[in-house]
Motif scaffolding. Sequence first.
Motif, PDB file in Angstrom:
ATOM      1  N   ASP A 191       0.810  -1.138  -0.101  1.00 45.89           N
ATOM      2  CA  ASP A 191       0.156   0.038  -0.037  1.00 45.89           C
ATOM      3  C   ASP A 191       0.943   1.183   0.077  1.00 45.89           C
ATOM      4  OD1 ASP A 191      -2.330  -1.494   0.159  1.00 45.89           O
ATOM      5  OD2 ASP A 191      -2.328  -1.736   2.407  1.00 45.89           O
ATOM      6  N   SER A 192       0.446   2.177  -0.681  1.00 48.15           N
ATOM      7  CA  SER A 192       0.858   3.534  -0.534  1.00 48.15           C
ATOM      8  C   SER A 192       0.070   4.601   0.348  1.00 48.15           C
ATOM      9  CB  SER A 192       1.039   4.111  -2.037  1.00 48.15           C
ATOM     10  OG  SER A 192       1.750   5.593  -1.722  1.00 48.15           O
ATOM     11  N   ILE A 193       0.783   5.233   1.309  1.00 47.03           N
ATOM     12  CA  ILE A 193      -0.208   6.233   2.200  1.00 47.03           C
ATOM     13  C   ILE A 193      -0.593   7.403   1.429  1.00 47.03           C
ATOM     14  CG2 ILE A 193       1.783   7.665   2.712  1.00 47.03           C
ATOM     15  CD1 ILE A 193      -1.299   6.603   5.043  1.00 47.03           C
ATOM     16  N   LEU A 194       0.023   7.674   0.171  1.00 43.85           N
ATOM     17  CA  LEU A 194      -0.377   8.622  -0.855  1.00 43.85           C
ATOM     18  C   LEU A 194      -1.789   8.242  -1.593  1.00 43.85           C
ATOM     19  CD1 LEU A 194       2.886   9.541  -2.474  1.00 43.85           C
ATOM     20  CD2 LEU A 194       1.984  10.569  -0.456  1.00 43.85           C
ATOM     21  N   ASP A 195      -2.292   7.003  -1.153  1.00 42.25           N
ATOM     22  CA  ASP A 195      -3.413   6.584  -1.771  1.00 42.25           C
ATOM     23  C   ASP A 195      -4.602   6.871  -0.810  1.00 42.25           C
ATOM     24  OD1 ASP A 195      -2.544   5.716  -4.192  1.00 42.25           O
ATOM     25  OD2 ASP A 195      -2.266   3.788  -3.447  1.00 42.25           O
ATOM     26  N   LEU A 196      -4.560   7.528   0.208  1.00 45.67           N
ATOM     27  CA  LEU A 196      -5.264   7.841   1.329  1.00 45.67           C
ATOM     28  C   LEU A 196      -6.579   8.501   0.861  1.00 45.67           C
ATOM     29  CD1 LEU A 196      -6.134   7.738   4.432  1.00 45.67           C
ATOM     30  CD2 LEU A 196      -4.711   9.789   4.889  1.00 45.67           C
ATOM     31  N   ASP A 197      -6.405   9.524  -0.199  1.00 46.21           N
ATOM     32  CA  ASP A 197      -7.596  10.181  -0.451  1.00 46.21           C
ATOM     33  C   ASP A 197      -8.542   9.480  -1.104  1.00 46.21           C
ATOM     34  OD1 ASP A 197      -7.085  12.911   0.249  1.00 46.21           O
ATOM     35  OD2 ASP A 197      -5.417  12.806  -1.318  1.00 46.21           O
ATOM     36  N   LYS A 198      -7.923   8.514  -1.905  1.00 48.44           N
ATOM     37  CA  LYS A 198      -8.727   7.354  -2.631  1.00 48.44           C
ATOM     38  C   LYS A 198      -9.669   6.230  -1.712  1.00 48.44           C
ATOM     39  CE  LYS A 198      -5.778   7.072  -6.558  1.00 48.44           C
ATOM     40  NZ  LYS A 198      -4.794   6.156  -7.204  1.00 48.44           N
ATOM     41  N   VAL A 199      -8.727   6.304  -0.521  1.00 50.38           N
ATOM     42  CA  VAL A 199      -9.355   5.070   0.578  1.00 50.38           C
ATOM     43  C   VAL A 199     -10.415   6.100   1.167  1.00 50.38           C
ATOM     44  CG1 VAL A 199      -8.945   3.849   2.568  1.00 50.38           C
ATOM     45  CG2 VAL A 199      -7.003   3.897   0.648  1.00 50.38           C
ATOM     46  N   LEU A 200     -10.374   7.148   1.556  1.00 53.11           N
ATOM     47  CA  LEU A 200     -11.175   7.879   2.363  1.00 53.11           C
ATOM     48  C   LEU A 200     -12.448   8.096   1.316  1.00 53.11           C
ATOM     49  CD1 LEU A 200      -8.968  10.402   4.122  1.00 53.11           C
ATOM     50  CD2 LEU A 200     -10.520   8.872   5.019  1.00 53.11           C
ATOM     51  N   SER A 201     -12.281   8.345   0.155  1.00 57.26           N
ATOM     52  CA  SER A 201     -13.481   8.534  -0.791  1.00 57.26           C
ATOM     53  C   SER A 201     -14.723   7.500  -1.041  1.00 57.26           C
ATOM     54  CB  SER A 201     -12.842   9.116  -2.149  1.00 57.26           C
ATOM     55  OG  SER A 201     -12.487   7.922  -2.941  1.00 57.26           O
ATOM     56  N   LYS A 202     -13.993   6.506  -0.909  1.00 60.69           N
ATOM     57  CA  LYS A 202     -14.931   5.175  -0.731  1.00 60.69           C
ATOM     58  C   LYS A 202     -15.968   5.181   0.493  1.00 60.69           C
ATOM     59  CE  LYS A 202     -11.705   2.476  -3.508  1.00 60.69           C
ATOM     60  NZ  LYS A 202     -10.608   1.209  -3.332  1.00 60.69           N
ATOM     61  N   LEU A 203     -15.270   5.881   1.718  1.00 56.51           N
ATOM     62  CA  LEU A 203     -16.267   5.639   2.898  1.00 56.51           C
ATOM     63  C   LEU A 203     -17.048   7.015   2.870  1.00 56.51           C
ATOM     64  CD1 LEU A 203     -13.081   5.323   5.372  1.00 56.51           C
ATOM     65  CD2 LEU A 203     -14.782   3.529   4.495  1.00 56.51           C
ATOM     66  N   HIS A 204     -17.192   8.070   2.052  1.00 52.96           N
ATOM     67  CA  HIS A 204     -18.004   9.082   1.999  1.00 52.96           C
ATOM     68  C   HIS A 204     -19.091   8.839   1.386  1.00 52.96           C
ATOM     69  CE1 HIS A 204     -15.301  11.535   4.351  1.00 52.96           C
ATOM     70  NE2 HIS A 204     -14.544  11.461   3.570  1.00 52.96           N
TER      71      HIS A 204
END
Length: 204
Positions: A191-204
């Motif tokens: 995993d890359s921490i720089l993908d955090l925005d993508k991970v968070l977008s799936k929760l909204h």
Amino acid sequence: MIKNIIFDFGGILIPLDESKTWDGFKELGAYESLVEDTGTLYAYEKGEISTTEFLKAIKPHFFRKKVFAPSLAEAWNAMLLEIPEENIQLVKRLKHSYRIFMLSNTNELHIQGIKDQLGPFKYNQLYNQFEKVYYSYEMGMRKPDAEIFEKVLEDNKLEAHETFYIEDGLKNIEAAKILGIQTWHFKPGKDSILDLDKVLSKLH
């Protein structure tokens, strides 16, 4: 709706290579029993013993009679790799949209090692991006015990379901989930921490 993000430190924001520490210890003459002495490590991570006491406690795991504290400390910190600048910038950007915290099982030697790596200015720059930083050795508690997560939630009046926790240790992830915290079981090297925005977008 995620309002709060809690970062683990090691393995998430700062890359780790634990093999470098073990290689360093082996060069100093470590027995395999050192790996099994989790009690000493846990006590050190909870601040129950000092750095001097920690280094003294692990000496019996070395077959060489003369193993000096500075060499042990250097080997212990060898696992700490360079913190990518983009990780610091990510936290800096996210704090404008979320309440940002750090919660880390760590110890005095590792934090001093990170300060030495970054230098005072850059370390403080990173530290100050967080609303609050929680280091286990300063708190007298460590993950995966529920009390450490509960303290972070209670101290900052955070709702568990609005809180997102990023961690590479499965036991710590499971403990956070039990409390209702949303999580990302981060896998270093994959995993890359720089993908955090993508991970968070799936929760909204």
